[in-house]
Design a protein around this motif. Sequence first.
Motif, PDB file in Angstrom:
ATOM      1  N   PRO A 250      -5.957   6.859  -4.134  1.00 37.73           N
ATOM      2  CA  PRO A 250      -4.930   6.018  -3.516  1.00 37.73           C
ATOM      3  C   PRO A 250      -4.772   4.706  -4.288  1.00 37.73           C
ATOM      4  N   MET A 251      -3.615   4.109  -4.115  1.00 31.80           N
ATOM      5  CA  MET A 251      -3.333   2.909  -4.891  1.00 31.80           C
ATOM      6  C   MET A 251      -2.513   1.919  -4.071  1.00 31.80           C
ATOM      7  N   LEU A 252      -2.471   0.696  -4.566  1.00 37.34           N
ATOM      8  CA  LEU A 252      -1.575  -0.317  -4.001  1.00 37.34           C
ATOM      9  C   LEU A 252      -1.068  -1.185  -5.139  1.00 37.34           C
TER      10      LEU A 252
ATOM     11  N   GLU B  23       6.706   3.586  -0.315  1.00 36.83           N
ATOM     12  CA  GLU B  23       6.687   4.996  -0.715  1.00 36.83           C
ATOM     13  C   GLU B  23       6.122   5.098  -2.129  1.00 36.83           C
ATOM     14  N   CYS B  24       5.943   6.320  -2.585  1.00 40.48           N
ATOM     15  CA  CYS B  24       5.292   6.623  -3.871  1.00 40.48           C
ATOM     16  C   CYS B  24       5.713   5.670  -4.982  1.00 40.48           C
ATOM     17  N   LEU B  25       4.708   5.095  -5.645  1.00 38.42           N
ATOM     18  CA  LEU B  25       4.960   4.163  -6.742  1.00 38.42           C
ATOM     19  C   LEU B  25       4.707   4.821  -8.095  1.00 38.42           C
ATOM     20  N   GLY B  26       4.552   6.128  -8.096  1.00 35.95           N
ATOM     21  CA  GLY B  26       4.458   6.859  -9.360  1.00 35.95           C
ATOM     22  C   GLY B  26       3.090   6.809 -10.013  1.00 35.95           C
ATOM     23  N   ALA B  27       2.074   6.457  -9.263  1.00 32.94           N
ATOM     24  CA  ALA B  27       0.723   6.431  -9.830  1.00 32.94           C
ATOM     25  C   ALA B  27      -0.168   7.409  -9.073  1.00 32.94           C
ATOM     26  N   CYS B  28       0.416   8.514  -8.590  1.00 29.66           N
ATOM     27  CA  CYS B  28      -0.303   9.463  -7.731  1.00 29.66           C
ATOM     28  C   CYS B  28      -1.554  10.008  -8.405  1.00 29.66           C
ATOM     29  N   VAL B  29      -1.546  10.083  -9.731  1.00 29.34           N
ATOM     30  CA  VAL B  29      -2.693  10.644 -10.442  1.00 29.34           C
ATOM     31  C   VAL B  29      -3.958   9.847 -10.163  1.00 29.34           C
TER      32      VAL B  29
ATOM     33  N   PRO C  24       0.396  12.142  -1.578  1.00 28.47           N
ATOM     34  CA  PRO C  24      -0.800  12.192  -2.456  1.00 28.47           C
ATOM     35  C   PRO C  24      -1.777  11.057  -2.156  1.00 28.47           C
ATOM     36  N   CYS C  25      -1.274   9.850  -1.917  1.00 30.37           N
ATOM     37  CA  CYS C  25      -2.172   8.742  -1.572  1.00 30.37           C
ATOM     38  C   CYS C  25      -2.750   8.940  -0.172  1.00 30.37           C
ATOM     39  N   ALA C  26      -1.928   9.469   0.761  1.00 26.36           N
ATOM     40  CA  ALA C  26      -2.422   9.702   2.122  1.00 26.36           C
ATOM     41  C   ALA C  26      -3.576  10.699   2.114  1.00 26.36           C
TER      42      ALA C  26
ATOM     43  N   VAL D 244       0.851  -1.193   0.000  1.00 21.90           N
ATOM     44  CA  VAL D 244       0.000   0.000   0.000  1.00 21.90           C
ATOM     45  C   VAL D 244       0.885   1.242   0.000  1.00 21.90           C
ATOM     46  N   CYS D 245       0.634   2.136  -0.947  1.00 18.61           N
ATOM     47  CA  CYS D 245       1.396   3.390  -0.981  1.00 18.61           C
ATOM     48  C   CYS D 245       0.899   4.296   0.137  1.00 18.61           C
ATOM     49  N   GLY D 246       1.845   4.805   0.936  1.00 15.60           N
ATOM     50  CA  GLY D 246       1.473   5.658   2.061  1.00 15.60           C
ATOM     51  C   GLY D 246       1.997   7.077   1.928  1.00 15.60           C
TER      52      GLY D 246
HETATM   53  S1  FES Z   1       1.895   8.987  -3.620  1.00 14.61           S
HETATM   54 FE1  FES Z   1       0.986   7.061  -3.949  1.00 14.61          FE
HETATM   55  S2  FES Z   1       1.561   6.604  -5.979  1.00 14.61           S
HETATM   56 FE2  FES Z   1       2.502   8.502  -5.617  1.00 14.61          FE
END
Ligand code: FES
Length: 181
Positions: free
Chosen positions: A135-137, A126-132, A90-92, A85-87
């Motif tokens: 939230p994502m995992l 940490e950020c997986l580059g899909a912030c757009v 932007p996801c937070a 899980v991206c934390g």
């Molecule tokens: S902050 Fe979650 S993918 Fe960038």
Amino acid sequence: MTFAFTHENLTKIAEILKKYPDDRKASAVLPLLDLAQRQNDGWLKPSAIAEVANLLGMAEMRVYEVASFYTMFNLKPVGKYHVQVCGTIPCALRGAEEIMEVCKDHLNISLGQTTADGTFTLSEVECLGACVNAPMLQINDDFFEDLTPESTKKLLEDLKSGKVPKCGSQAGRQCSKAASC
Ligand code: FES
């Protein structure tokens, strides 16, 4: 436990090494670690790190430093599905904490743990580059984006029941979906 690359992976390694000058073989450490991890059920045991070091003429500690830096490499066994899980912010801001809580509750494990049946491991990354599409995992090689608590629960239920969930935006967005989906 020793580790030896399969014949098929040794062929791939020979191709990878052709991309680098002989005195720059260490530059291939990331793809070789990735191959080793895929061959070894998703994690890098010490003998796999030693074998990569041996093939690249590097000190084992240098290879370990790389393997321990990136969350894409696992230094202990993981479940069949590695839920990451991206934390990051932007996801937070879009509800990552709630997504994490759904994962913990639904899998009945804490962060860093693996379910008793060895099916799921839960991590925060940490950020997986899909912030757009936050939230994502990420689960293994796939991204699941635009998550809600409900879609996260359904995703985990689908995996538990042997279904193959559709990766990418869970809200159906097309223009910003991950390239692999
Ligand atoms: S902050 Fe979650 S993918 Fe960038």
